[in-house]
Enzyme design. Structure first.
Site, PDB file in Angstrom:
ATOM      1  CG  ASN A 151      -0.224  -0.302   2.500  1.00 21.58           C
ATOM      2  OD1 ASN A 151       0.305  -1.403   2.661  1.00 21.58           O
ATOM      3  ND2 ASN A 151      -0.183   0.646   3.408  1.00 21.58           N
ATOM      4  CB  CYS A 323       2.653   2.730  10.758  1.00 22.14           C
ATOM      5  SG  CYS A 323       4.364   2.626  10.276  1.00 22.14           S
TER       6      CYS A 323
END
Ligand SMILES: Cc1ncc(COP(=O)(O)O)c(C=O)c1O
Length: 401
Positions: A151, A323
């Site tokens: 991703n 993240c």
């Protein structure tokens, strides 16, 4: 000029047709599929039709699909459910180092419970290499998890080489594929050659909070939720009928309409490559996913500064990392790809959707060229840090993945 939304790997705009189908379910077919009366039967029929429609896109039997609340749930279920049922056969689990956190975090939990979790390194382009996988695989490996499309950088995998290798060296291992960024955009590994695959509706112009897990017929997996007979007793709870109907239609439409993604991505790449100091993280367009481009510019060390400045010009992208937390850790994906310096901390991800136009690509290239030049000018005067203080964007949330 209108805003240019190039953050489709984080989430996408719901197609109008999908909204319409969902509205019709809420309006007219609002029954509980478990109810015995006509409204229940209608809702059940809608669920069946949607399962068939999605199975057509995945290329599997409808009975092999279980609807979930999204990609995260599907990944958690696959990891815990496959490892849990195979525990008597072994404790070794192999994963690529660049999996999504919804795979990596469950693996951390399993490591605490006594599993041996091996994170296999990837190439500089983010791809899993057969030689690296081969040395990790053992006869007592019980689970191998490999994402179909990364991703952050759009790296894809060579299934024809990797899957036979797993079958050969680890015959008892289940294979899980996180296909969240691949469904309806790229050919999936042939169902039947893998045990489970996870999907998410909101990455392909469907609603948020809906996903699915493909479980190959014959593959044993622990149930996820208990307390009802829904999803063949594997995932109890009243079904999200409207969401599922929207998901199935979105997947079909996305497959039909996504053909222009690859040429547009190439055009974006060529435009951005003309900006001095341009660098690429991940595969070149044509060799990776058709909708993700991860780039950086020498002299721009903080990706979030570029993202904020681009947003001021109406172009929405994201930093490379899925993240990035408040502490703004560097991306585990780019770190695993041995990126360093501006390539690691200055990465920006552009991700295209099925509705992206050429004009938007041109607008994004022009805005990026102007922004990069402006940031360099500021940094020359030592004031680049001040550029990120725009109120329009939130800094306290993980970046969309
Ligand atoms: C590769 C990948 N896996 C899993 C997920 C999680 O999906 P969801 O947002 O539906 O929980 C995402 C997106 O967030 C993703 O990009």
């Amino acid at each position: 000029l209108a805003d240019v939304y190039l953050d489709n790997s984080a989430t996408t705009r719901v197609w109008p047709e999908v909204l319409e189908v969902m509205a019709a379910v809420y309006r007219d077919q609002y029954g509980n599929p478990s109810s015995l009366h006509r409204r229940g039967v209608m809702a059940e029929k809608m669920l069946d039709t949607s399962r068939q429609e999605l199975a057509g896109v995945v290329g599997c039997h409808p009975d092999e699909l279980y609807f979930t609340s999204g990609g995260t749930e599907a990944n958690n279920w696959a990891v815990f459910g496959l490892a849990g049922i195979r525990r008597p056969r072994g404790r070794r689990i192999i994963a690529t180092a660049v999996e999504h956190p919804s795979v990596l975090a469950p693996l951390d939990v399993l490591a605490e419970r006594g599993f041996e979790v091996i994170r296999v390194p990837v190439s500089e382009r983010g791809e899993l290499e057969a030689s690296q996988l081969a040395v990790a695989l053992t006869p007592d490996t019980v689970l191998v998890t490999i994402m179909a499309v990364n991703n952050e950088v759009g790296a894809v995998q060579d299934w024809e080489i990797l899957l036979p290798l797993v079958r050969d060296r680890s015959p008892h291992a289940a294979v899980h594929v996180d296909a969240v960024q691949a469904l309806a955009k790229l050919p999936l590994p042939s169902p039947g050659l893998v045990d489970t695959m996870s999907f998410s509706a909101h990455k392909l112009h469907g609603p948020q909070g809906v996903g699915a897990l493909y479980v190959r017929k014959g593959t044993r997996i622990l149930p996820l939720l208990f307390g009802g007979e829904q999803e063949r007793k594997m995932r109890a709870g009243t079904e999200n009928v409207a969401g599922v109907a929207g998901f199935a239609l979105a997947a079909r439409l996305c497959r039909e309409r996504g053909q222009q993604l690859a040429p547009l991505l190439r055009e974006l790449y060529q435009g951005l490559a003309g900006i001095p100091g341009f660098g690429l993280n991940g595969p070149v367009p044509g060799e990776g996913a058709p909708h993700i481009l991860n780039v950086y510019f020498e002299g721009i060390p903080r990706g979030e500064v570029l993202v904020h400045a681009l947003a001021e010009r109406g172009v929405y992208a994201s930093t490379g990392s899925a993240c990035h937390s408040r502490r703004s850790r560097p991306s585990h994906v780019l770190s695993a790809m041995h990126r360093s310096g501006d390539a690691l901390t200055g990465a920006v991800r552009f991700s295209l959707g099925a509705a992206t136009t050429r004009e938007e690509i041109q607008q994004a290239v022009a805005a990026t060229a102007a922004t990069v030049a402006e940031l360099r000018l500021h940094s020359g005067k030592g004031s680049q840090r001040g550029t990120g203080g725009h109120g329009a964007l939130r800094r306290d949330r993980p970046q969309g993945s």
